[in-house]
Design a protein around this motif. Structure first.
Motif, short mmCIF file in Angstrom:
data_model
loop_
_atom_site.label_atom_id
_atom_site.label_comp_id
_atom_site.label_asym_id
_atom_site.label_seq_id
_atom_site.Cartn_x
_atom_site.Cartn_y
_atom_site.Cartn_z
N GLN A 1 -26.25 -5.33 -5.28
CA GLN A 1 -27.69 -5.31 -5.56
C GLN A 1 -28.50 -5.56 -4.30
O GLN A 1 -29.54 -4.93 -4.08
CB GLN A 1 -28.03 -6.36 -6.63
N ASN A 2 -28.05 -6.49 -3.46
CA ASN A 2 -28.78 -6.75 -2.22
C ASN A 2 -28.82 -5.51 -1.33
O ASN A 2 -29.85 -5.19 -0.74
CB ASN A 2 -28.10 -7.90 -1.46
N ALA B 1 -33.47 0.61 -0.80
CA ALA B 1 -34.67 1.05 -1.53
C ALA B 1 -35.92 0.86 -0.68
O ALA B 1 -36.83 1.69 -0.70
CB ALA B 1 -34.79 0.28 -2.84
N PHE C 1 -41.03 -6.76 -4.60
CA PHE C 1 -39.68 -7.14 -5.01
C PHE C 1 -39.30 -6.49 -6.33
O PHE C 1 -38.18 -6.00 -6.50
CB PHE C 1 -39.56 -8.66 -5.12
N GLU C 2 -40.23 -6.48 -7.29
CA GLU C 2 -39.92 -5.88 -8.58
C GLU C 2 -39.68 -4.37 -8.47
O GLU C 2 -38.84 -3.81 -9.16
CB GLU C 2 -41.04 -6.16 -9.59
N ARG D 1 -28.57 -2.41 -2.31
CA ARG D 1 -29.43 -1.39 -2.93
C ARG D 1 -30.91 -1.69 -2.69
O ARG D 1 -31.70 -0.77 -2.40
CB ARG D 1 -29.17 -1.33 -4.43
N ARG D 2 -31.29 -2.96 -2.82
CA ARG D 2 -32.70 -3.30 -2.60
C ARG D 2 -33.09 -3.02 -1.15
O ARG D 2 -34.20 -2.53 -0.88
CB ARG D 2 -32.95 -4.76 -2.95
N LEU E 1 -38.42 -2.85 -5.79
CA LEU E 1 -37.09 -2.70 -5.19
C LEU E 1 -36.00 -2.98 -6.23
O LEU E 1 -34.97 -2.29 -6.28
CB LEU E 1 -36.93 -3.64 -4.00
N ARG E 2 -36.21 -3.99 -7.08
CA ARG E 2 -35.23 -4.31 -8.11
C ARG E 2 -35.13 -3.18 -9.13
O ARG E 2 -34.03 -2.80 -9.56
CB ARG E 2 -35.61 -5.61 -8.82
N ALA F 1 -33.17 -0.37 -7.54
CA ALA F 1 -31.76 -0.71 -7.41
C ALA F 1 -31.04 -0.65 -8.75
O ALA F 1 -29.84 -0.35 -8.81
CB ALA F 1 -31.63 -2.11 -6.81
N CYS F 2 -31.75 -0.92 -9.84
CA CYS F 2 -31.13 -0.97 -11.16
C CYS F 2 -31.09 0.38 -11.87
O CYS F 2 -30.21 0.61 -12.70
CB CYS F 2 -31.86 -1.98 -12.04
#
Length: 485
Positions: free
Chosen positions: A218-219, A225, A199-200, A221-222, A202-203, A206-207
């Motif tokens: 953001q959802n 990703a 998860f980190e 993009r993750r 992917l975050r 996305a960022c």
């Protein structure tokens, strides 16, 4: 009495009556769920005993019961498997939960929570904790049951918790299921640290890998990703469309995405854009013509005609039909026509199945057995291949018959019957053409803008907040923000 108070009291009492009625109905449903699981379990145990007596191995004896239940109740085999497993555990491991379930004091969701948390607990600890957790579940929702049960288990046996964690990690998996409208649901169980790592990552992608003008949430993009990690590019490409995008230099050197191996059955007319009949994506089901053509841009093609390539009936058997393994052409055609496993309720893609002889192949004298031909081969997953073989040997009470047009009739030990048709055929050779839709008639879906557009500055602030603020501090901050709104 104050005016209006009488009406309020009457409404309140009516609401209370409805809540009590709802509780009663829910309790009855729970009791019926318990009875259903118990009946399925009894059928499984009956079939298992019968098949063991007929010489079926212990590992596979009784597994056909879930397929039989699926035929009788028109439910998925996986659901029947799960309910049988629950029934067996309630009978042999969780007697207090079983009694509460049968009485309607807890429901199926609470039973699942109890079963999942106690799955790897040793016997002496289980006898101590199971009654306590079952009693607690009568007044708690499933998620609270899980959290509280985990705490009690860890307090009672901290050393064993490490063992249970490793056993649970051994059950890790990732699965992809078909959803609606050309999407899939990604389901999985990962070790705790691995899940947070994913998860980190992917975050972070996305960022940091797109500019602040990227239109995706953001959802979204993750999700993109995760695909980027799978297709080998390892990074997101910004979709802002600006010539001066600050991420353009990085996008320019990004590797080309690797194309996954997927199987799509589609008519030639749809592929050419003359029709818009749906296509069949293996392991998923129907997809729209536009998506099928997008996938086909990078595809290798195998032509499957509607004329029968297997002319053994007219010209006698060829040499290749007297060998056990089919030719590549016959195998591809059978899998394309069948689409999925031919057993009722099974969704295993044909590409992942065995090609089973309907009339048995005679290894000692091939001339006397069933030929290795299109007419005599069908796609069956390993589980249903076993079911068919046991049926041929009169070891499970089933009967499996091939009918014209590749239809297969499955008859259960109790006489229920269901006929399955080849799933691929209607997609490859549609009987009713669907007129094509112009490109202008299929607009792209509009992206829903997030409440806050997570640009570089906001992304940086959010990153700092997660690094330097405790969860309690973050909650206090958001509570203050909401109070001011």
């Amino acid at each position: 009495m104050i005016e209006g108070m009488g009406d309020f009291a009457a409404e309140w009492e009516a609401g209370q009556a409805l809540v009590e009625q709802l509780r009663g109905v829910h309790s009855k449903i729970a009791a019926l769920q318990a009875e259903e699981a118990a009946l399925m379990t009894r059928l499984y145990e009956t079939r298992r005993a019968e098949q063991i007596d007929l010489g079926v191995g212990l590992l596979y004896a009784g597994e056909s019961a879930s397929t039989e239940i699926g035929v009788a109740l028109k439910m998925s085999q996986r659901s029947a498997d799960n309910l049988i497993a629950i029934g067996l555990d309630l009978k042999h491991r969780y007697p207090t939960a079983a009694e509460a379930f049968a009485a309607g004091r807890i429901d199926l969701a609470q039973v699942r929570a109890i079963r999942e948390t106690l799955a790897n607990v040793r016997g002496d600890l289980l006898s101590e904790l199971e009654p306590k957790i079952a009693a607690y579940a009568e007044n708690a929702d499933p998620q609270r049951v899980r959290r509280t049960a985990r705490r009690w288990i860890t307090e009672a046996d901290p050393e064993g918790q490490a063992v249970r964690r490793k056993e649970a990690e051994a059950e890790r998996y990732v699965d992809v299921k078909a959803a609606d409208n050309g999407t899939t649901i990604l389901d999985g169980v990962l070790p705790a640290a691995g899940g947070r790592t994913l998860f980190e990552k992917l975050r972070e992608m996305a960022c940091t890998q797109v500019c602040g003008e990227d239109p995706r949430t953001q959802n979204q993009r993750r999700a993109d990703a995760l695909v980027a990690l799978a297709d080998g590019t390892g990074r997101l490409t910004c979709q802002c469309g600006r010539a001066d995008c600050p991420r353009a230099p990085f996008d320019a050197v990004a590797p080309m995405p690797r194309k996954a191996l997927v199987q799509v059955g589609v008519s030639a007319e749809t592929l050419a854009g003359l029709q818009d009949n749906p296509a069949l994506l293996a392991g998923f089901g129907a997809i729209d013509a536009d998506l099928a053509r997008q996938i086909a841009r990078y595809a290798r093609f195998q032509i499957i005609t509607d004329t029968d390539t297997d002319n053994a009936v007219e010209k006698g058997r060829g040499v290749k039909e007297l060998t056990y393994r089919p030719t590549a052409r016959v195998a591809a055609r059978v899998r394309a026509l069948d689409g999925i496993c031919r057993a009722p309720g099974c969704q295993v893609p044909a590409a992942d199945t065995d090609l089973d002889h309907q009339d048995r192949f005679d290894h000692d004298n091939p001339d006397n057995g069933g030929p290795t031909s299109e007419h005599n081969l069908g796609a069956r997953c390993r589980r249903h291949h076993r079911l068919k073989t046991l049926a041929d040997n009169n070891r499970n009470g089933w009967k499996v018959d091939h009918l014209p047009d590749r239809e297969v009739q499955w008859t259960t030990p109790t006489g229920d019957s269901i006929t399955t048709s080849p799933e691929g055929t209607p997609y490859l050779f549609p009987s009713e053409p669907v007129p094509p839709v112009t490109a202008a008639g299929v607009p792209d879906a509009e992206t829903i803008s997030p409440f806050i557009d997570a640009g570089p500055v906001i992304d940086g602030l959010m990153e700092m907040m997660h690094l330097y603020c405790t969860p309690a501090q973050r909650k206090a901050y958001w509570r203050t923000r909401r109070a001011k709104m």
